[in-house]
Scaffold this motif. Structure first.
Motif, mmCIF file in Angstrom:
data_model
loop_
_atom_site.group_PDB
_atom_site.id
_atom_site.type_symbol
_atom_site.label_atom_id
_atom_site.label_comp_id
_atom_site.label_asym_id
_atom_site.label_seq_id
_atom_site.Cartn_x
_atom_site.Cartn_y
_atom_site.Cartn_z
ATOM 1 N N ALA A 239 -4.905 -10.009 9.739
ATOM 2 C CA ALA A 239 -4.485 -8.707 10.266
ATOM 3 C C ALA A 239 -3.180 -8.850 11.049
ATOM 4 O O ALA A 239 -2.239 -8.052 10.882
ATOM 5 C CB ALA A 239 -5.582 -8.130 11.144
ATOM 6 N N LEU A 240 -3.081 -9.902 11.874
ATOM 7 C CA LEU A 240 -1.856 -10.089 12.669
ATOM 8 C C LEU A 240 -0.718 -10.620 11.802
ATOM 9 O O LEU A 240 0.431 -10.213 11.942
ATOM 10 C CB LEU A 240 -2.112 -11.042 13.831
ATOM 11 C CG LEU A 240 -3.003 -10.471 14.959
ATOM 12 C CD1 LEU A 240 -3.235 -11.520 16.041
ATOM 13 C CD2 LEU A 240 -2.361 -9.240 15.610
ATOM 14 N N LYS A 241 -1.074 -11.529 10.879
ATOM 15 C CA LYS A 241 -0.047 -12.158 10.031
ATOM 16 C C LYS A 241 0.668 -11.127 9.155
ATOM 17 O O LYS A 241 1.883 -11.179 8.979
ATOM 18 C CB LYS A 241 -0.735 -13.220 9.158
ATOM 19 C CG LYS A 241 0.192 -14.103 8.385
ATOM 20 C CD LYS A 241 -0.517 -15.363 7.898
ATOM 21 C CE LYS A 241 -1.554 -15.059 6.848
ATOM 22 N NZ LYS A 241 -2.228 -16.254 6.327
ATOM 23 N N TYR A 242 -0.088 -10.179 8.610
ATOM 24 C CA TYR A 242 0.515 -9.220 7.689
ATOM 25 C C TYR A 242 0.964 -7.915 8.384
ATOM 26 O O TYR A 242 1.281 -6.941 7.732
ATOM 27 C CB TYR A 242 -0.445 -8.917 6.538
ATOM 28 C CG TYR A 242 -0.747 -10.173 5.726
ATOM 29 C CD1 TYR A 242 0.247 -10.748 4.924
ATOM 30 C CD2 TYR A 242 -1.981 -10.812 5.808
ATOM 31 C CE1 TYR A 242 -0.010 -11.912 4.218
ATOM 32 C CE2 TYR A 242 -2.238 -11.980 5.111
ATOM 33 C CZ TYR A 242 -1.241 -12.525 4.312
ATOM 34 O OH TYR A 242 -1.470 -13.682 3.618
ATOM 35 N N THR A 243 0.929 -7.923 9.745
ATOM 36 C CA THR A 243 1.394 -6.742 10.482
ATOM 37 C C THR A 243 2.648 -7.140 11.276
ATOM 38 O O THR A 243 2.658 -8.169 11.952
ATOM 39 C CB THR A 243 0.297 -6.235 11.444
ATOM 40 O OG1 THR A 243 -0.878 -5.985 10.686
ATOM 41 C CG2 THR A 243 0.716 -4.963 12.165
ATOM 42 N N CYS B 16 1.422 -4.591 6.039
ATOM 43 C CA CYS B 16 2.087 -4.335 4.753
ATOM 44 C C CYS B 16 1.157 -3.738 3.693
ATOM 45 O O CYS B 16 1.598 -3.140 2.714
ATOM 46 C CB CYS B 16 2.712 -5.620 4.235
ATOM 47 S SG CYS B 16 1.495 -6.909 3.981
ATOM 48 N N GLY B 17 -0.169 -3.910 3.874
ATOM 49 C CA GLY B 17 -1.119 -3.375 2.890
ATOM 50 C C GLY B 17 -1.161 -4.199 1.600
ATOM 51 O O GLY B 17 -0.374 -5.139 1.426
ATOM 52 N N SER C 275 -10.396 -2.403 1.986
ATOM 53 C CA SER C 275 -9.686 -1.252 1.418
ATOM 54 C C SER C 275 -8.264 -1.299 1.987
ATOM 55 O O SER C 275 -8.057 -1.793 3.101
ATOM 56 C CB SER C 275 -10.385 0.057 1.784
ATOM 57 O OG SER C 275 -10.539 0.128 3.185
ATOM 58 N N SER C 276 -7.312 -0.846 1.194
ATOM 59 C CA SER C 276 -5.933 -0.983 1.657
ATOM 60 C C SER C 276 -5.005 0.007 0.960
ATOM 61 O O SER C 276 -5.280 0.431 -0.166
ATOM 62 C CB SER C 276 -5.457 -2.420 1.367
ATOM 63 O OG SER C 276 -4.192 -2.625 1.925
ATOM 64 N N VAL C 277 -3.973 0.387 1.628
ATOM 65 C CA VAL C 277 -2.932 1.222 1.015
ATOM 66 C C VAL C 277 -1.615 0.480 1.221
ATOM 67 O O VAL C 277 -1.264 0.131 2.357
ATOM 68 C CB VAL C 277 -2.868 2.623 1.665
ATOM 69 C CG1 VAL C 277 -1.741 3.445 1.046
ATOM 70 C CG2 VAL C 277 -4.188 3.345 1.526
ATOM 71 N N GLU D 280 0.918 0.861 4.134
ATOM 72 C CA GLU D 280 0.305 1.595 5.258
ATOM 73 C C GLU D 280 -0.658 0.747 6.073
ATOM 74 O O GLU D 280 -0.753 0.911 7.292
ATOM 75 C CB GLU D 280 -0.438 2.834 4.743
ATOM 76 C CG GLU D 280 0.507 3.927 4.300
ATOM 77 C CD GLU D 280 -0.215 5.191 3.899
ATOM 78 O OE1 GLU D 280 -1.379 5.386 4.308
ATOM 79 O OE2 GLU D 280 0.397 5.967 3.155
ATOM 80 N N GLY D 281 -1.356 -0.135 5.436
ATOM 81 C CA GLY D 281 -2.265 -0.989 6.204
ATOM 82 C C GLY D 281 -3.548 -1.303 5.462
ATOM 83 O O GLY D 281 -3.787 -0.812 4.358
ATOM 84 N N THR D 282 -4.335 -2.159 6.127
ATOM 85 C CA THR D 282 -5.553 -2.658 5.478
ATOM 86 C C THR D 282 -6.736 -2.514 6.418
ATOM 87 O O THR D 282 -6.587 -2.675 7.636
ATOM 88 C CB THR D 282 -5.355 -4.158 5.130
ATOM 89 O OG1 THR D 282 -4.182 -4.266 4.321
ATOM 90 C CG2 THR D 282 -6.543 -4.756 4.410
#
Ligand code: ADP
Length: 494
Positions: free
Chosen positions: A390-394, A421-422, A466-468, A471-473
């Motif tokens: 969550a932190l790595k991809y934000t 990044c989603g 679930s992810s967009v 927009e986020g995951t």
């Protein structure tokens, strides 16, 4: 031997040759034998019907007819004979001879003269046979095939023959033999057609087996020489051979997937090892040069070396876990735990990191405990993997929310929501697969989620993602709570 040479000449080998040698040869022999038997039966039928028609002639009637002429002159006997022949109703079917008392044929129904030495073994037999009738089938003096029957006509009361007078019936077999020849030809033709049908249908059947098998063998050879893209080409169908081809293709798909995975693994892991090693080596060389002249630099360098070696040992641990998971040896040391207490600990660590990285971090959890029978370290490892992602991809300025909810049905749901990044819809189903990474720009071995899912499964829980994209995951972790008491009871019993 000739058959073998024929097979070699036309390069027929393998199953085809075996089929040709065994099945076709046996079929040819059977069909030939059947044709032969049919031929013999037909001939027997025809000959027998002629023989029956000869035997059905009333010989007693003949003997009665001639009884009044036997004691008369030769001339009167001949006249009687002529009358007998005139009155004989089946003249059109057979020829009749009347043989006088001296054994000389004197009148014939055909009216043709009789040769001086007619061949008539039936005449000789008639006087010696038990039933008083002589029968013979063979070629007469003109080379014509005939069936003949002779009946002596002068018999005393005690059954002895008193003269050589007889009636001889002769049926020509030439027509019948001609008809038989035509029939033999048709039987031969039918046998040939049957053999051809066997040959062609069998050839088609054998090809439907041999062709795919040859194709399979070619493909397997290609795969053996390292070409994992090779696939078996086969026509559509739903028999065993087709399902074998399709199964082999699925297996090859699996093998090439594994090969891809191996290559991905090597490149990911090499990359993951190289980055910290470069840092450790670089800082090691720098520190060697500056010595203890710059304590700040020394401090920073040692911190990097410790952090990077920590990353390396984490990676090694992750790989070991993965290998244990593959071997089914990922053991859990389960005990009674409070999941929320474990989550609190993890959140504490990651909250610090989020502050450093400029990410907003929100955590909400119920006050009451969430007891569970589980392995605390493994559960923490799951939280770490998900939170690290969550932190790595934000990016900086983003937000990570952790929300724990105790469900009334005895489950704990923990939502890890990020505004990172989603994941694209194409990648989403694959992210839990081993070594799957959506981008090589982020560090990571691609096995974190695979291991996390395995651990959660071993705790009878599940992970839903679930992810967009852009927009986020949201990662939803579901863990069962209600089994604590049962599990404790079970261990107490043990
Ligand atoms: P990694 O160690 O590479 O992160 P994981 O198994 O944990 O491996 O994750 C697999 C892949 O799933 C990641 O490479 C990433 O592409 C994607 N992924 C996982 N979590 C997230 C997330 N929170 N946001 C975006 N992508 C994610």
């Amino acid at each position: 031997m000739k058959f073998k040479k024929l097979i070699e000449k036309y390069k027929i080998n393998g199953i085809r040759a075996t089929w040709l040698k065994n099945f076709v040869l046996v079929s040819v022999i059977i069909v030939s034998l059947v044709s032969l038997v049919v031929g013999i039966l037909v001939r027997w039928y025809y000959y027998n019907s002629v023989s029956v028609s000869l035997q059905s002639l009333d010989t007693n009637l003949v003997q009665n007819y001639f009884s009044s002429y036997l004691s008369t002159t030769e001339e009167q006997f001949e006249n009687g004979a002529k009358r007998f022949i005139e009155e004989f109703s089946e003249k059109d079917k057979m020829e009749v001879w009347v043989i006088n008392k001296d054994g000389v044929p004197i009148v014939t129904s055909s009216g043709f003269g009789i040769s001086d030495h007619p061949i008539m073994p039936d005449y000789t037999d008639a006087f010696s046979s038990s039933d008083g009738i002589g029968r013979w089938t063979g070629k007469n003096e003109y080379g014509e095939k005939v069936m003949a029957m002779t009946v002596p006509i002068e018999k005393s009361d005690d059954g002895e023959y008193t003269s050589e007078a007889a009636i001889r019936y002769i049926v020509s077999m030439e027509d019948i033999d001609r008809q038989l020849l035509v029939l033999y030809f048709y039987i031969f033709l039918a046998a040939l057609v049957i053999i051809l049908i066997v040959l062609f249908s069998g050839r088609y059947f054998i090809s439907s087996i041999v062709n795919p098998v040859e194709e399979l063998s070619k493909t397997v050879n290609k795969v053996a020489s390292g070409d994992y893209t090779a696939r078996v080409k086969y026509d559509e169908g739903n028999d065993e051979i087709h399902s074998l081809c399709s199964n082999i293709n699925s297996m090859l798909e699996e093998i090439s997937g594994m090969d891809r995975m191996k290559n991905d693994f090597i490149s990911t892991i090499s990359h993951e090892i190289r980055t910290p090693l470069t840092a450790v080596k670089g800082w090691g060389e720098t520190l060697l040069q500056i010595g203890d002249k710059d304590p700040v630099m020394l401090q920073k360098g040692l911190e990097v070396i410790i952090n990077e070696s920590g990353r390396l040992s984490e990676l090694v641990e992750e790989l070991l876990d993965f290998s244990r998971m593959q071997n089914g040896a990922l053991k859990m040391k389960k005990e009674k735990i409070d999941i929320l207490a474990e989550l609190d600990e993890n959140v504490f660590v990651f909250r610090d990191r989020s502050v450093r990285e400029g990410i907003d971090f929100v955590y909400t959890a119920p006050e009451e405990p969430a007891p569970m029978f589980g392995d605390p370290n493994r559960i923490k490892q799951v939280f770490t993997n998900i939170l690290d992602n969550a932190l790595k991809y934000t990016d900086q300025g983003g937000k990570v929310t952790v929300n724990a909810v105790i469900q009334t049905d005895g489950f704990l749901n923990v939502y890890f929501i990020d505004t990172g990044c989603g994941i694209s819809p194409e990648d989403l189903p694959k992210v839990k697969e081993k070594f799957y990474k959506t981008s090589i720009n982020y560090r990571g071995s691609g096995i974190g989620l695979a291991v996390a899912e395995e651990i959660v499964k071993l705790h009878d829980g599940e992970i839903e993602i679930s992810s967009v994209l852009g927009e986020g995951t949201t990662v939803k972790l579901v863990l069962p709570l209600e089994k604590v008491q049962q599990a404790l009871n079970a261990t107490e019993k043990e």
